[in-house]
Design a protein around this motif. Structure first.
Motif: not given
Length: 124
Positions: A1-18
């Motif tokens: 099955q061909v699939q492209l999956v994003e992950s790693g998003g979320g809620l962070v404060q200004s100045g933070g990193s993801l």
């Protein structure tokens, strides 16, 4: 099955990193140029960055230049978007997408296959 999956998003404060990941299954990502895009409510889809299929060269929108970095890990069949110094205006759903082999671009119409997106929310 061909699939492209994003992950790693979320809620962070200004100045933070993801760090967002774009993982492929059923096909090999390194054959394609990969783009990262985002879309905030009520706004048009915006190209954020792209990475070429050949030499790994990258290109960034002015709004994220110096803060975001795109990279590939071909062994993991994954492309990453490291986002630092995040701002509330970076809040959006982030998508990765594939384009035919080449340098890639920030024009979404040139991309063929899209993931489902991951939500990034930056609080002030």
């Amino acid at each position: 099955q061909v699939q492209l999956v994003e992950s790693g998003g979320g809620l962070v404060q200004s100045g933070g990193s993801l760090r967002l990941s774009c993982a492929a299954s059923g096909f090999t990502l390194d054959y394609y140029a990969i783009g990262w895009f985002r879309q905030a409510p009520g706004k048009e889809r915006e190209g954020v960055s792209c990475i070429s299929s050949s030499d790994g060269s990258t290109y960034y929108a002015d709004s994220v230049k110096g803060r975001f970095t795109t990279s590939r890990d071909n062994a993991k069949n994954t492309v990453y978007l490291q986002m630092n110094s995040l701002k509330p205006e970076d809040t959006a759903v982030y998508y990765c997408a594939t384009a035919p082999p080449g340098r890639g671009s920030l024009r979404w119409a040139e991309y063929d296959y899209w993931g489902q997106g991951t939500q990034v929310t930056i609080s002030s």
